[in-house]
Motif scaffolding. Structure first.
Motif, PDB file in Angstrom:
ATOM      1  N   MET A  83       0.847  -1.158   0.000  1.00  8.36           N
ATOM      2  CA  MET A  83       0.000   0.000   0.000  1.00  8.36           C
ATOM      3  C   MET A  83       0.901   1.232   0.000  1.00  8.36           C
ATOM      4  O   MET A  83       1.950   1.237   0.631  1.00  8.36           O
ATOM      5  CB  MET A  83      -0.903  -0.028   1.229  1.00  8.36           C
ATOM      6  CG  MET A  83      -1.868   1.102   1.255  1.00  8.36           C
ATOM      7  SD  MET A  83      -3.220   0.982   2.436  1.00  8.36           S
ATOM      8  CE  MET A  83      -2.600   0.071   3.775  1.00  8.36           C
ATOM      9  N   THR A  84       0.449   2.250  -0.721  1.00  8.00           N
ATOM     10  CA  THR A  84       1.236   3.474  -0.805  1.00  8.00           C
ATOM     11  C   THR A  84       0.314   4.676  -0.995  1.00  8.00           C
ATOM     12  O   THR A  84      -0.803   4.527  -1.497  1.00  8.00           O
ATOM     13  CB  THR A  84       2.247   3.402  -1.976  1.00  8.00           C
ATOM     14  OG1 THR A  84       3.030   4.606  -1.994  1.00  8.00           O
ATOM     15  CG2 THR A  84       1.552   3.244  -3.317  1.00  8.00           C
ATOM     16  N   THR A  85       0.801   5.837  -0.595  1.00  7.43           N
ATOM     17  CA  THR A  85       0.076   7.074  -0.890  1.00  7.43           C
ATOM     18  C   THR A  85       0.575   7.686  -2.195  1.00  7.43           C
ATOM     19  O   THR A  85       0.009   8.651  -2.667  1.00  7.43           O
ATOM     20  CB  THR A  85       0.239   8.108   0.250  1.00  7.43           C
ATOM     21  OG1 THR A  85       1.636   8.350   0.456  1.00  7.43           O
ATOM     22  CG2 THR A  85      -0.399   7.603   1.534  1.00  7.43           C
ATOM     23  N   LYS A  86       1.640   7.110  -2.759  1.00  8.57           N
ATOM     24  CA  LYS A  86       2.159   7.594  -4.047  1.00  8.57           C
ATOM     25  C   LYS A  86       1.126   7.316  -5.133  1.00  8.57           C
ATOM     26  O   LYS A  86       0.330   6.393  -5.027  1.00  8.57           O
ATOM     27  CB  LYS A  86       3.476   6.907  -4.408  1.00  8.57           C
ATOM     28  CG  LYS A  86       4.528   6.961  -3.330  1.00  8.57           C
ATOM     29  CD  LYS A  86       4.954   8.362  -3.036  1.00  8.57           C
ATOM     30  CE  LYS A  86       6.070   8.357  -2.004  1.00  8.57           C
ATOM     31  NZ  LYS A  86       6.022   9.456  -1.093  1.00  8.57           N
ATOM     32  N   ASP A  87       1.150   8.095  -6.187  1.00  8.22           N
ATOM     33  CA  ASP A  87       0.169   7.878  -7.245  1.00  8.22           C
ATOM     34  C   ASP A  87       0.767   7.937  -8.647  1.00  8.22           C
ATOM     35  O   ASP A  87       0.041   7.943  -9.621  1.00  8.22           O
ATOM     36  CB  ASP A  87      -0.989   8.861  -7.124  1.00  8.22           C
ATOM     37  CG  ASP A  87      -0.551  10.306  -7.244  1.00  8.22           C
ATOM     38  OD1 ASP A  87       0.642  10.582  -7.489  1.00  8.22           O
ATOM     39  OD2 ASP A  87      -1.421  11.181  -7.093  1.00  8.22           O
ATOM     40  N   TRP A  88       2.071   7.968  -8.756  1.00  6.52           N
ATOM     41  CA  TRP A  88       2.661   8.098 -10.091  1.00  6.52           C
ATOM     42  C   TRP A  88       3.127   6.769 -10.691  1.00  6.52           C
ATOM     43  O   TRP A  88       3.570   6.721 -11.816  1.00  6.52           O
ATOM     44  CB  TRP A  88       3.809   9.097 -10.098  1.00  6.52           C
ATOM     45  CG  TRP A  88       4.947   8.736  -9.198  1.00  6.52           C
ATOM     46  CD1 TRP A  88       5.926   7.830  -9.435  1.00  6.52           C
ATOM     47  CD2 TRP A  88       5.225   9.269  -7.911  1.00  6.52           C
ATOM     48  NE1 TRP A  88       6.796   7.760  -8.388  1.00  6.52           N
ATOM     49  CE2 TRP A  88       6.386   8.638  -7.430  1.00  6.52           C
ATOM     50  CE3 TRP A  88       4.606  10.216  -7.119  1.00  6.52           C
ATOM     51  CZ2 TRP A  88       6.931   8.937  -6.201  1.00  6.52           C
ATOM     52  CZ3 TRP A  88       5.150  10.503  -5.896  1.00  6.52           C
ATOM     53  CH2 TRP A  88       6.302   9.872  -5.452  1.00  6.52           C
ATOM     54  N   TYR A  89       3.027   5.653  -9.949  1.00 10.79           N
ATOM     55  CA  TYR A  89       3.415   4.358 -10.494  1.00 10.79           C
ATOM     56  C   TYR A  89       2.341   3.860 -11.461  1.00 10.79           C
ATOM     57  O   TYR A  89       1.157   4.095 -11.259  1.00 10.79           O
ATOM     58  CB  TYR A  89       3.587   3.320  -9.390  1.00 10.79           C
ATOM     59  CG  TYR A  89       4.625   3.668  -8.352  1.00 10.79           C
ATOM     60  CD1 TYR A  89       5.954   3.844  -8.707  1.00 10.79           C
ATOM     61  CD2 TYR A  89       4.279   3.802  -7.023  1.00 10.79           C
ATOM     62  CE1 TYR A  89       6.905   4.148  -7.753  1.00 10.79           C
ATOM     63  CE2 TYR A  89       5.229   4.109  -6.062  1.00 10.79           C
ATOM     64  CZ  TYR A  89       6.535   4.278  -6.435  1.00 10.79           C
ATOM     65  OH  TYR A  89       7.472   4.580  -5.494  1.00 10.79           O
ATOM     66  N   ASP A  90       2.754   3.147 -12.499  1.00 14.41           N
ATOM     67  CA  ASP A  90       1.796   2.547 -13.424  1.00 14.41           C
ATOM     68  C   ASP A  90       1.026   1.430 -12.739  1.00 14.41           C
ATOM     69  O   ASP A  90       1.575   0.704 -11.917  1.00 14.41           O
ATOM     70  CB  ASP A  90       2.512   1.959 -14.646  1.00 14.41           C
ATOM     71  CG  ASP A  90       3.082   3.026 -15.560  1.00 14.41           C
ATOM     72  OD1 ASP A  90       2.609   4.179 -15.488  1.00 14.41           O
ATOM     73  OD2 ASP A  90       3.997   2.711 -16.334  1.00 14.41           O
ATOM     74  N   THR A 121      -7.299   4.588   5.937  1.00 18.11           N
ATOM     75  CA  THR A 121      -6.043   5.335   5.891  1.00 18.11           C
ATOM     76  C   THR A 121      -6.346   6.822   6.020  1.00 18.11           C
ATOM     77  O   THR A 121      -7.410   7.282   5.599  1.00 18.11           O
ATOM     78  CB  THR A 121      -5.303   5.090   4.561  1.00 18.11           C
ATOM     79  OG1 THR A 121      -6.181   5.414   3.480  1.00 18.11           O
ATOM     80  CG2 THR A 121      -4.858   3.644   4.420  1.00 18.11           C
ATOM     81  N   PRO A 122      -5.426   7.584   6.598  1.00 19.48           N
ATOM     82  CA  PRO A 122      -5.665   9.016   6.754  1.00 19.48           C
ATOM     83  C   PRO A 122      -5.560   9.788   5.435  1.00 19.48           C
ATOM     84  O   PRO A 122      -6.087  10.888   5.323  1.00 19.48           O
ATOM     85  CB  PRO A 122      -4.577   9.459   7.739  1.00 19.48           C
ATOM     86  CG  PRO A 122      -3.514   8.422   7.636  1.00 19.48           C
ATOM     87  CD  PRO A 122      -4.190   7.151   7.233  1.00 19.48           C
ATOM     88  N   GLU A 123      -4.887   9.212   4.451  1.00 20.46           N
ATOM     89  CA  GLU A 123      -4.743   9.846   3.141  1.00 20.46           C
ATOM     90  C   GLU A 123      -5.214   8.881   2.065  1.00 20.46           C
ATOM     91  O   GLU A 123      -5.186   7.667   2.271  1.00 20.46           O
ATOM     92  CB  GLU A 123      -3.265  10.172   2.871  1.00 20.46           C
ATOM     93  CG  GLU A 123      -2.654  11.170   3.810  1.00 20.46           C
ATOM     94  CD  GLU A 123      -1.207  11.443   3.448  1.00 20.46           C
ATOM     95  OE1 GLU A 123      -0.906  11.617   2.248  1.00 20.46           O
ATOM     96  OE2 GLU A 123      -0.390  11.461   4.368  1.00 20.46           O
ATOM     97  N   PRO A 124      -5.616   9.390   0.894  1.00 24.27           N
ATOM     98  CA  PRO A 124      -5.949   8.482  -0.209  1.00 24.27           C
ATOM     99  C   PRO A 124      -4.765   7.551  -0.478  1.00 24.27           C
ATOM    100  O   PRO A 124      -3.613   7.979  -0.506  1.00 24.27           O
ATOM    101  CB  PRO A 124      -6.191   9.422  -1.387  1.00 24.27           C
ATOM    102  CG  PRO A 124      -6.572  10.722  -0.763  1.00 24.27           C
ATOM    103  CD  PRO A 124      -5.775  10.787   0.521  1.00 24.27           C
ATOM    104  N   SER A 125      -5.060   6.258  -0.641  1.00 20.06           N
ATOM    105  CA  SER A 125      -3.994   5.273  -0.802  1.00 20.06           C
ATOM    106  C   SER A 125      -4.281   4.348  -1.972  1.00 20.06           C
ATOM    107  O   SER A 125      -5.414   4.246  -2.445  1.00 20.06           O
ATOM    108  CB  SER A 125      -3.843   4.457   0.479  1.00 20.06           C
ATOM    109  OG  SER A 125      -3.447   5.281   1.551  1.00 20.06           O
TER     110      SER A 125
END
Length: 70
Positions: A1-8, A23-27
């Motif tokens: 799980m990650t909050t990053k959003d630039w991976y394909d 989660t506290p942030e969109p994940s």
């Protein structure tokens, strides 16, 4: 799980997919990684996701490991 959003091919976790917890942030789920966690590595319980989202990510991981790009 990650909050990053630039991976394909990340799989977003919509708020409605959390049965409990969250989660506290969109994940997003990263479907091309597999981790085995030792119980000592778990600091807190994150929550429970709907089975349909888990099935989607599992299917994507299976395709990735089999060398397919469906």
């Amino acid at each position: 799980m990650t909050t990053k959003d630039w991976y394909d091919r990340l799989v977003p976790i919509p708020e409605r997919a959390w049965i409990n917890g969250g989660t506290p942030e969109p994940s997003n789920l990263v479907p091309w990684t597999v981790h085995t966690l030792d119980e000592a590595d778990i600091e807190f319980w994150q929550g429970t996701l709907e089975a349909s989202l888990v099935d989607q990510v599992t299917s994507t991981l299976t395709s990735y490991l089999a060398g397919r790009s469906d």
